[in-house]
Scaffold this motif. Sequence first.
Motif, PDB file in Angstrom:
ATOM      1  N   GLY A 127       2.938 -31.425  -5.010  1.00  0.00           N
ATOM      2  CA  GLY A 127       1.937 -31.361  -3.948  1.00  0.00           C
ATOM      3  C   GLY A 127       2.245 -30.260  -2.961  1.00  0.00           C
ATOM      4  N   ALA A 128       3.538 -30.048  -2.695  1.00  0.00           N
ATOM      5  CA  ALA A 128       3.933 -28.975  -1.782  1.00  0.00           C
ATOM      6  C   ALA A 128       3.578 -27.612  -2.362  1.00  0.00           C
ATOM      7  N   LEU A 129       3.884 -27.416  -3.641  1.00  0.00           N
ATOM      8  CA  LEU A 129       3.598 -26.126  -4.273  1.00  0.00           C
ATOM      9  C   LEU A 129       2.102 -25.868  -4.337  1.00  0.00           C
ATOM     10  N   TYR A 130       1.331 -26.870  -4.730  1.00  0.00           N
ATOM     11  CA  TYR A 130      -0.117 -26.689  -4.824  1.00  0.00           C
ATOM     12  C   TYR A 130      -0.764 -26.521  -3.445  1.00  0.00           C
ATOM     13  N   SER A 131      -0.173 -27.121  -2.421  1.00  0.00           N
ATOM     14  CA  SER A 131      -0.692 -26.920  -1.064  1.00  0.00           C
ATOM     15  C   SER A 131      -0.504 -25.473  -0.618  1.00  0.00           C
ATOM     16  N   LEU A 132       0.661 -24.914  -0.941  1.00  0.00           N
ATOM     17  CA  LEU A 132       0.925 -23.515  -0.590  1.00  0.00           C
ATOM     18  C   LEU A 132      -0.066 -22.586  -1.291  1.00  0.00           C
ATOM     19  N   LEU A 133      -0.307 -22.866  -2.575  1.00  0.00           N
ATOM     20  CA  LEU A 133      -1.262 -22.042  -3.322  1.00  0.00           C
ATOM     21  C   LEU A 133      -2.692 -22.297  -2.850  1.00  0.00           C
ATOM     22  N   GLY A 134      -2.998 -23.557  -2.552  1.00  0.00           N
ATOM     23  CA  GLY A 134      -4.347 -23.925  -2.139  1.00  0.00           C
ATOM     24  C   GLY A 134      -4.761 -23.338  -0.807  1.00  0.00           C
ATOM     25  N   ARG A 135      -3.789 -22.879  -0.050  1.00  0.00           N
ATOM     26  CA  ARG A 135      -4.114 -22.258   1.237  1.00  0.00           C
ATOM     27  C   ARG A 135      -4.999 -21.035   1.058  1.00  0.00           C
ATOM     28  N   TYR A 136      -4.899 -20.399  -0.103  1.00  0.00           N
ATOM     29  CA  TYR A 136      -5.625 -19.148  -0.344  1.00  0.00           C
ATOM     30  C   TYR A 136      -6.825 -19.346  -1.278  1.00  0.00           C
ATOM     31  N   ARG A 137      -7.270 -20.578  -1.428  1.00  0.00           N
ATOM     32  CA  ARG A 137      -8.373 -20.885  -2.347  1.00  0.00           C
ATOM     33  C   ARG A 137      -9.677 -20.244  -1.884  1.00  0.00           C
ATOM     34  N   LEU A 138     -10.562 -20.018  -2.839  1.00  0.00           N
ATOM     35  CA  LEU A 138     -11.875 -19.455  -2.529  1.00  0.00           C
ATOM     36  C   LEU A 138     -12.922 -20.541  -2.307  1.00  0.00           C
ATOM     37  N   LEU A 139     -12.823 -21.635  -3.054  1.00  0.00           N
ATOM     38  CA  LEU A 139     -13.812 -22.706  -2.954  1.00  0.00           C
ATOM     39  C   LEU A 139     -13.341 -23.734  -1.927  1.00  0.00           C
ATOM     40  N   ARG A 140     -14.125 -23.950  -0.903  1.00  0.00           N
ATOM     41  CA  ARG A 140     -13.744 -24.846   0.186  1.00  0.00           C
ATOM     42  C   ARG A 140     -14.897 -25.771   0.555  1.00  0.00           C
ATOM     43  N   ILE A 141     -14.532 -26.953   0.998  1.00  0.00           N
ATOM     44  CA  ILE A 141     -15.527 -27.860   1.566  1.00  0.00           C
ATOM     45  C   ILE A 141     -15.701 -27.501   3.034  1.00  0.00           C
ATOM     46  N   GLN A 142     -16.949 -27.349   3.446  1.00  0.00           N
ATOM     47  CA  GLN A 142     -17.221 -27.032   4.840  1.00  0.00           C
ATOM     48  C   GLN A 142     -18.331 -27.934   5.372  1.00  0.00           C
ATOM     49  N   ARG A 143     -18.288 -28.148   6.673  1.00  0.00           N
ATOM     50  CA  ARG A 143     -19.279 -29.021   7.313  1.00  0.00           C
ATOM     51  C   ARG A 143     -20.510 -28.226   7.725  1.00  0.00           C
ATOM     52  N   VAL A 144     -21.663 -28.793   7.453  1.00  0.00           N
ATOM     53  CA  VAL A 144     -22.929 -28.221   7.923  1.00  0.00           C
ATOM     54  C   VAL A 144     -23.257 -28.919   9.236  1.00  0.00           C
ATOM     55  N   VAL A 145     -22.936 -28.275  10.337  1.00  0.00           N
ATOM     56  CA  VAL A 145     -22.996 -28.926  11.639  1.00  0.00           C
ATOM     57  C   VAL A 145     -24.418 -29.369  11.983  1.00  0.00           C
ATOM     58  N   SER A 146     -25.414 -28.653  11.483  1.00  0.00           N
ATOM     59  CA  SER A 146     -26.805 -29.011  11.803  1.00  0.00           C
ATOM     60  C   SER A 146     -27.226 -30.324  11.154  1.00  0.00           C
ATOM     61  N   ALA A 147     -26.511 -30.760  10.114  1.00  0.00           N
ATOM     62  CA  ALA A 147     -26.860 -32.003   9.420  1.00  0.00           C
ATOM     63  C   ALA A 147     -25.906 -33.149   9.737  1.00  0.00           C
ATOM     64  N   CYS A 148     -24.861 -32.880  10.529  1.00  0.00           N
ATOM     65  CA  CYS A 148     -23.820 -33.878  10.803  1.00  0.00           C
ATOM     66  C   CYS A 148     -24.247 -34.820  11.928  1.00  0.00           C
ATOM     67  N   ASN A 149     -23.970 -36.115  11.750  1.00  0.00           N
ATOM     68  CA  ASN A 149     -24.304 -37.095  12.796  1.00  0.00           C
ATOM     69  C   ASN A 149     -23.056 -37.726  13.420  1.00  0.00           C
ATOM     70  N   ASP A 150     -21.878 -37.148  13.142  1.00  0.00           N
ATOM     71  CA  ASP A 150     -20.609 -37.614  13.720  1.00  0.00           C
ATOM     72  C   ASP A 150     -20.289 -39.071  13.396  1.00  0.00           C
ATOM     73  N   CYS A 151     -20.626 -39.512  12.209  1.00  0.00           N
ATOM     74  CA  CYS A 151     -20.400 -40.920  11.847  1.00  0.00           C
ATOM     75  C   CYS A 151     -18.931 -41.216  11.531  1.00  0.00           C
ATOM     76  N   LYS A 152     -18.131 -40.204  11.251  1.00  0.00           N
ATOM     77  CA  LYS A 152     -16.695 -40.314  10.974  1.00  0.00           C
ATOM     78  C   LYS A 152     -16.357 -40.909   9.611  1.00  0.00           C
ATOM     79  N   LYS A 153     -17.345 -41.136   8.763  1.00  0.00           N
ATOM     80  CA  LYS A 153     -17.055 -41.703   7.449  1.00  0.00           C
ATOM     81  C   LYS A 153     -16.190 -40.757   6.614  1.00  0.00           C
ATOM     82  N   CYS A 154     -16.361 -39.457   6.804  1.00  0.00           N
ATOM     83  CA  CYS A 154     -15.570 -38.482   6.053  1.00  0.00           C
ATOM     84  C   CYS A 154     -14.088 -38.608   6.398  1.00  0.00           C
ATOM     85  N   ASN A 155     -13.776 -38.803   7.679  1.00  0.00           N
ATOM     86  CA  ASN A 155     -12.385 -38.943   8.092  1.00  0.00           C
ATOM     87  C   ASN A 155     -11.772 -40.238   7.571  1.00  0.00           C
ATOM     88  N   VAL A 156     -12.568 -41.293   7.578  1.00  0.00           N
ATOM     89  CA  VAL A 156     -12.059 -42.592   7.136  1.00  0.00           C
ATOM     90  C   VAL A 156     -11.740 -42.580   5.647  1.00  0.00           C
TER      91      VAL A 156
END
Length: 332
Positions: free
Chosen positions: A240-269
């Motif tokens: 996990g440590a090695l893949y985290s170091l490599l994953g820091r430079y990844r091209l594909l990322r999950i990002q939040r679309v702030v205009s559609a977010c309702n702050d429900c916090k389900k993603c964090n949970v």
Amino acid sequence: MQNNIVKSYLPRHLNKLRWLVLASIFAMLVLLPFLHLYQTYVAAHAYDLLFPHEKMIYDSMEWLTSPFVSDAEHELDAIKGTTWSGNLFGLQVSDPLAVLSQISASISVYWPFLLTALIPLVVTLVLGRVFCGWICPATFIYELNDTLAGWLRRAGVPLGDREFDKRTKYLVLAAGLLLSMLLGSIMTAAIYPPAIIGRELYYAIAQGGFGVGAVFFILTILFDLLVARRGFCRYVCPGGALYSLLGRYRLLRIQRVVSACNDCKKCNVTCEFGLDPLHDGFGQECNNCTACIAVCPTDALEFKLALKDGPYQGPGHLGHDYRREQQIKSES
């Protein structure tokens, strides 16, 4: 409109596909030792001398493989190994940790083996830490364990939820490689769950018993259950440590679309790695598992190609905080 439906439907169901992939890989690791036994029985040409349970394995594997191979003794060599290192129809693929550990233990570079890690390296640099989220057989068990933990918590059973310094796993990785160098033996494999699972399944099926690795793996499950949620992956796992170091430079990322977010916090949970999607806090620990995408009620999380994570965008535009801010601005 149809394109929007497809765009929101597919990412939401990627988590189901991920579970199918994880289950399939785990099933393959169970199947491989049986195929090895079957090959051995075929090569011995002594079906009548087999014990009843061995004949059952022979008959089952023959029924399973006969539509695909005519010479089981040799053709089944097309699929060998585990997620640590294996052969898939002539393609040699190894975990980057296996290659790095071998280099440390031998203090030399064996180039053919080094090249077997090329595909996982490229995939990680493009897609991120997907081995941990989509392929690792331990993830399959750890996530089932996390589901059990959720049931126990709802039943009122107190469980551990401590947090530690995530940098600890980098020390474990460094220590494992250093010990491999000093002792001339690959030490990281002794505490790396994917390697342990492949090994122990082989011991149990092909040799009729478990090794000490099974005890260690059970301890990691108890650690996750009683001490810290997904604690071993987050704080200890050298891979996990090695893949985290490599994953820091990844091209594909999950990002939040702030205009559609309702702050429900389900993603964090739902995030088992304790990340903070609500505040755009993904970072190199994210394994693109899509669990946060699946649980988001407003489709406010999506994949994007980017060289780094964006900064915090503020509260979601569908949430109360944003509306309150806008109301204050309009009144002032």
